[in-house]
Structure formats: structure tokens, C-alpha cells
Design an enzyme around this catalytic site. Structure first.
Site, short mmCIF file in Angstrom:
data_model
loop_
_atom_site.label_atom_id
_atom_site.label_comp_id
_atom_site.label_asym_id
_atom_site.label_seq_id
_atom_site.Cartn_x
_atom_site.Cartn_y
_atom_site.Cartn_z
N GLU A 1 -8.91 -14.17 1.21
CA GLU A 1 -6.84 -13.28 0.99
C GLU A 1 -6.14 -15.20 1.00
O GLU A 1 -5.19 -15.09 0.67
CB GLU A 1 -6.66 -13.39 2.78
CG GLU A 1 -6.62 -12.03 3.11
CD GLU A 1 -7.48 -11.79 4.77
OE1 GLU A 1 -5.71 -11.51 4.34
OE2 GLU A 1 -7.10 -12.93 5.60
N CYS B 1 -9.14 -4.74 -0.94
CA CYS B 1 -8.42 -3.36 0.98
C CYS B 1 -6.60 -4.02 1.39
O CYS B 1 -6.06 -3.84 1.93
CB CYS B 1 -8.95 -4.06 1.90
SG CYS B 1 -9.50 -5.96 2.71
N ASP C 1 -2.17 -10.77 1.44
CA ASP C 1 -1.87 -12.10 1.58
C ASP C 1 -2.64 -13.54 0.43
O ASP C 1 -2.12 -14.18 0.06
CB ASP C 1 -3.05 -12.47 2.84
CG ASP C 1 -2.42 -12.58 4.14
OD1 ASP C 1 -1.21 -12.71 3.91
OD2 ASP C 1 -2.54 -12.28 5.14
N HIS D 1 8.71 -2.73 9.08
CA HIS D 1 7.89 -1.05 9.42
C HIS D 1 8.27 0.08 8.69
O HIS D 1 7.23 0.77 8.99
CB HIS D 1 8.72 -0.67 10.71
CG HIS D 1 8.30 -2.04 11.70
ND1 HIS D 1 8.35 -2.41 12.57
CD2 HIS D 1 6.90 -1.84 12.92
CE1 HIS D 1 8.17 -3.38 13.20
NE2 HIS D 1 6.81 -2.70 13.29
C1 PEP Z 1 -4.15 -8.25 3.49
O1 PEP Z 1 -4.02 -9.34 3.29
O2 PEP Z 1 -4.00 -7.93 1.60
C2 PEP Z 1 -4.35 -7.32 4.13
C3 PEP Z 1 -4.95 -6.33 3.45
O3 PEP Z 1 -4.08 -7.75 5.24
P1 PEP Z 1 -3.41 -7.94 6.34
O4 PEP Z 1 -1.95 -7.10 5.39
O5 PEP Z 1 -3.04 -7.35 7.24
O6 PEP Z 1 -2.17 -9.23 6.48
MG MG Z 2 -4.63 -10.15 5.33
#
Ligand code: PEP
Ligand code: MG
Length: 549
Positions: free
Chosen positions: A410, A481, A434, A188
Site C-alpha cells: 500500500e 484487493c 492506499d 459510507h
Molecule cells: C487498500 O488500501 O486498498 C485496502 C484494500 O485497504 P483499506 O481500503 O481497508 O485501507
Molecule cells: Mg489500505
């Protein structure tokens, strides 16, 4: 007398450099060595329950003072304080003769152990439980609530680990930066510090040996923390002011020096995370609406939540990600079985295998909200591994009447099969958080493996480059992203590889916009080649930093 010089290194999780005096959190209450004996069990159980209710109410009240992700974490912690499993464990201990404060301490220690054993998302909730314990014990013993220091001057906050409540309530006007001894890259502390634009370093061993008032510089990019003198403080703060002014001079949509457009989008959990002058949302994480619920949110409830964000975006684009939950982000209403390896289990799109209605309802809600809004709504699925999964998802999206369907990349299998996936989807978006975890087989919650989780790892860069070139061949958009899209140097590398848009948290946009404006597309291609030619992550980062500066 000047403090002895200290140089410490942790994990930089929220960029920026600043300097100031350190102050630590008020210590948690400690229990007297001798517990009192219990004469009236029923009264003692009620006292414990009342203390936990008080904590839950207090957290809900605090949640009302903040917005977005900060409010969500406080609401989740509030629900944990009045969880019936905790109440049962406390009563059992009172019945065995433990006074309320001791019964709560023991019951929470047991839950923390169980959470740590499960790992992942649950292990990260251990700090929430410790905060609930400390607040409840302070309430029962009539001691001051643990919490943030108030030294009367801007300061660098030191802590062993920060609870969501503490992080959510940080006032950026008085807190300059955060340094914690524990905590991982997706704790967090990391997420909220980044959302507030505060430099942060976690996993910094030895930081609690610094005395209150010692003056340090904090670099949230490199993870360096070192004691400095007053002259250095002045020059670091002046440099930070110059940097802010330099970045503020770049405005408008993202584009390279020679005008190649690269939309810079936002990662959000809801409308509260939007910042002014955005080009749109590249990742709308929808799971906040579902987490901790004992019954599924209705289609109407979801529609309202999505409509709020779509409405705030005018005619901009928004990429909504369908539910990304599962064994490590539990959904009690699905009754999913416990799994030995939750990160490799039934999560993301895989939930739709046994619970197709959850996906169908969500798409129905998105479709209704999209029909009523001007925003250009795209939908994508998380945790996709095969072209068949991607194809089935696209079919569901079309059935719901939504025109633009994509998937996240991912899982390394999806990256390697990008050409096939791109035959069936309209776009892909690379989730490097991921993708790094699964490519490097390193738990993204584990700060001790930060070197392996580094998105500059050659294997990760090679997968991103492969997906980008598959996108170029197919003539379809490829976004990034993950957190790495907000790193100005990696952003240049990704654009050089052929990535068509970048999505990041609001405070990261200015630096990426400025980096793009200073480089042509050909520069970016050259930097991408340098990164790809490097044998390891540190040399890739160094080569690009030296050539791109
Ligand atoms: C990622 O895995 O890069 C992603 C953007 O999704 P999250 O961080 O929500 O798993
Ligand atoms: Mg992810």
C-alpha cells in the site's frame, strides 16, 4: 410540462446504470429563531441527555434490523450519541443558559469543526454527528424524524449527504440508485451502496436543484446524471435487465477464455458480507471488532469472531488482515497521541512497535480459530513500508503457528522494494486504495481529488506492474484487493500484468468473471501494455475500453 434538460456529473462510486424519478430525504428539523429561556438547568440537562439516549437506543434498534457493515456503522453512531464528551459539552451550554435543543446543536457544531480539522476518518464522521443532532432536536421539539422518502414507487434517492443510519436502512427493492451533493469516494454512501449493488454518484453539484419527481438516468460508473424521458427510462431499464441476465450466465471460478485461473475472492468485514458460490476471502478487514472500544477485545472474543467467518467458508482460502487502525481510526484503549498527519502516522502494522501484545494476541486468536476450522487461513499485515518490517511480521506469524504470512503493498516504498519483500514473505496483496493515496499524495477521503486518486494513473499502474513482475520472478502469489480489482477493465489489465488473484465486494464479482471469460491471457497482456503506454488515466481507461470491448 417536461422538465428542462439537466446534465450533471459527480463521482461514480458504485457501478451500474438505472433510471427513475428522484425524491429527496425529509428535511432536517429547524430550530425556532428565538430559543426559550432556561429556568431549571438540571431538568434541561436531563431532557438533553434523555433525547440523546433515545437517539442511541433508536440507532441500536435499527442496527438489529440489518447485518454486516451496515450494523457496524449504526452501532458506532449509537455510541457517539452517548459519548461523555458530547454530554459534557451539552451540559456546559445548558449551564450558560441554552435550552436543550440549542445546546445540542451548538455542542455538535463544535465537535464537527474539531473533526473537520483533524481530517481523514474523523472528517467523514461529520455526517454521523449531523444525524445525531437532527434526531435529538426532532425528539426534543416533537417534530417528525428526518429520514427516507416514501413516494410509493421505486425512486432515485437524492440527498445532501447520507447518514450511516439512512444508508444502512435503504431498501434495495424501492431505492434504484443514490445521488448525493457531497461525500467522497470512501464515504459510507459509497461503501454501503456498493455492498448492496446500488448504483451511486457522490459529489454531484446541482443535483438538489432537481424537483421531486423529475426523471433521471444515473450511471454509477461514469458519474453522469441526466434528465430523461419515459422512452429512455424503459430502454435503460431493459438494458440493465439484459446486462444482469448476461452476467448471470457466467458461473464458476474465475478464469480467462483460454482457461488461465484467476481466483475471484471477496473483501469482507465479517461472515454477513459473504455471498454464495465464493472462491474464498481475499481481504478480511478485522478492525470492526476493535473500533470504538475502550478496552481491547480478549483473545477468546477475537477467536469467536474469526471462527464464525472461517467456519462459514468450508475449506476455502481466507486472507485475514491484521488490525489496520491507528490515528485516523482511533483505538481509545491504546491511548495513541493525536497526530498532525494521521495517514502518515502510527497506523496499521506500525502500532505493533509500541504495542506488540495487540498483534501477538490477535495472531494467537487467529491461530486458535484456524486450528479448529477447515479453511486455509493466510495472514497479512497492512501499512508495511520496508522488507525489515515484513520480515519481523513473518516471524511473529510463524511464532503463532500460522503457516502462510504476507503483507499488503500500500506504500510506494514497499512496491518499489517488492523483490526484497518477496524474499521474506509467502505472498503479497496490493491495496490500490492506499497505494493510490500515497503515490499521488492525495487524501483518499477527499472527493475533490478524485482525478488524482484514479487507479488508472500511470504511476500507480507502473507500481502494480512492478510488483506483479517481482511476484512472477519469485514464483509467489500477487493479489489485488483494493476497490480497483472490481473494475472489470482494470481486472483484465492486472491479470495481463501477472496478478494472480483479485479480491472485491460481492456485487462486483459477476462483471469481473464475465470480463475474464471473454478474454484470453494474451488479450489481457495486450490490454495491460495499452494501459501502460497511455500518458494519463483517462486515455488509459479509454484505450483499454475500446480495445477490450
Ligand atoms: C487498500 O488500501 O486498498 C485496502 C484494500 O485497504 P483499506 O481500503 O481497508 O485501507
Ligand atoms: Mg489500505
Amino acid at each position: 410540462m417536461p422538465e428542462p434538460m439537466s446534465e450533471l456529473t459527480g463521482l461514480g462510486v458504485s457501478p451500474g446504470r438505472t433510471a427513475g424519478p428522484v425524491y429527496r430525504m425529509s428535511p432536517p428539523p429547524s430550530l425556532p429563531a428565538e430559543p426559550p429561556s432556561v429556568t431549571d438547568s438540571a431538568a434541561e440537562v436531563e431532557a438533553a441527555a434523555a433525547a440523546l439516549r433515545f437517539v442511541a437506543d433508536e440507532l441500536t434498534r435499527l442496527s438489529g434490523q440489518v447485518e454486516g457493515a451496515a450494523a457496524d456503522v449504526l452501532d458506532t453512531e449509537s455510541m457517539m450519541a452517548v459519548d461523555p464528551t458530547l454530554a459534557d459539552a451539552v451540559s456546559r451550554r445548558v449551564d450558560a443558559g441554552r435550552a436543550a435543543a440549542w445546546a445540542i446543536t451548538d455542542a455538535i457544531a463544535e465537535q464537527q469543526e474539531a473533526f473537520a480539522a483533524i481530517g481523514g476518518y474523523f472528517a467523514e464522521r461529520a455526517a454521523d454527528l449531523a444525524d445525531i443532532r437532527d434526531r435529538a432536536v426532532a425528539r426534543l421539539l416533537g417534530l417528525p424524524m428526518p429520514g427516507l422518502p416514501m413516494p410509493g414507487e421505486p425512486y432515485v434517492l437524492l440527498a445532501d449527504d447520507l447518514s450511516p443510519a439512512d444508508t444502512a436502512l435503504l431498501d434495495p427493492a424501492t431505492v434504484l440508485a443514490i445521488v448525493t451533493r457531497r461525500g467522497g469516494p470512501t464515504s459510507h454512501t459509497a461503501i454501503l451502496a456498493k455492498a448492496r449493488g446500488l448504483p451511486a454518484v457522490v459529489g454531484c453539484a446541482g443535483v438538489l436543484d432537481l424537483p421531486d419527481g423529475a426523471v433521471v438516468s444515473v450511471d454509477g460508473t461514469t458519474g453522469f446524471v441526466s434528465t430523461v424521458d419515459d422512452a429512455e427510462v424503459a430502454s435503460i431499464r431493459a438494458e440493465a435487465r439484459r446486462e444482469r441476465a448476461r452476467l448471470a450466465a457466467f458461473t464458476g471460478p474465475g478464469r480467462t477464455k483460454d482457461g488461465h485461473p484467476v481466483p475471484l475472492m471477496l473483501n469482507v468485514g465479517g461472515a454477513a458480507d459473504l455471498v454464495p458460490d465464493t472462491e474464498g476471502v481475499g481481504l478480511f478487514r478485522t478492525e470492526f471488532l476493535f473500533l470504538g472500544r475502550t478496552s481491547a477485545p480478549t483473545v477468546a472474543e477475537q477467536e469467536r469472531a474469526y471462527a464464525e467467518l472461517f467456519g462459514a467458508l468450508g475449506d476455502h482460502k481466507v486472507v485475514l488482515r491484521t488490525l489496520d487502525a491507528g490515528a485516523d481510526k482511533p483505538l481509545p484503549f491504546l491511548g495513541l497521541a493525536a497526530e498532525d498527519n494521521p495517514a502518515l502516522g502510527v497506523r496499521g502494522l506500525r502500532i505493533a512497535r509500541d504495542h506488540p501484545a495487540v498483534l501477538a494476541d490477535q495472531l494467537e486468536a487467529v491461530s486458535r480459530a484456524a486450528t479448529a476450522a477447515a479453511a486455509d487461513v493466510w495472514v497479512m499485515a497492512p501499512m508495511v513500508a520496508t522488507a525489515a518490517e515484513a520480515g519481523a511480521f513473518v516471524e511473529e506469524v510463524r511464532k503463532a503457528g500460522l503457516p502462510t504470512a504476507g503483507v499488503m503493498i500500500e506504500v510506494p516504498a514497499a512496491a518499489l522494494q517488492a523483490r526484497r519483500l518477496l524474499e521474506v514473505v509467502d505472498f503479497v496483496s496490493i491495496g490500490t486504495n492506499d497505494l493510490s493515496q500515497y503515490t499521488m499524495a492525495a487524501d483518499r477521503m477527499n472527493g475533490a481529488l478524485a482525478d488524482l486518486l484514479d487507479p488508472w494513473q500511470p504511476a500507480v499502474l507502473e507500481l502494480v506492474a512492478g510488483v506483479a513482475s517481482a511476484g512472477r520472478e519469485a514464483g509467489k502469489p500477487v493479489g489485488v484487493c483494493g476497490e480497483s480489482a472490481g473494475d472489470p477493465l482494470l481486472a483484465l489489465v492486472f491479470v495481463g500484468m501477472g496478478v494472480t488473484s483479485l479480491s472485491m465486494s460481492g456485487p462486483s464479482v459477476a462483471a469481473v468473471r464475465a470480463a475474464l471469460a471473454a478474454h484470453t491471457l494474451a488479450d489481457c497482456e495486450r490490454l495491460a501494455q495499452l494501459a501502460m503506454d497511455a500518458p494519463d488515466a483517462p486515455s488509459a481507461r479509454r484505450a483499454v475500453a475500446e480495445a477490450g470491448a
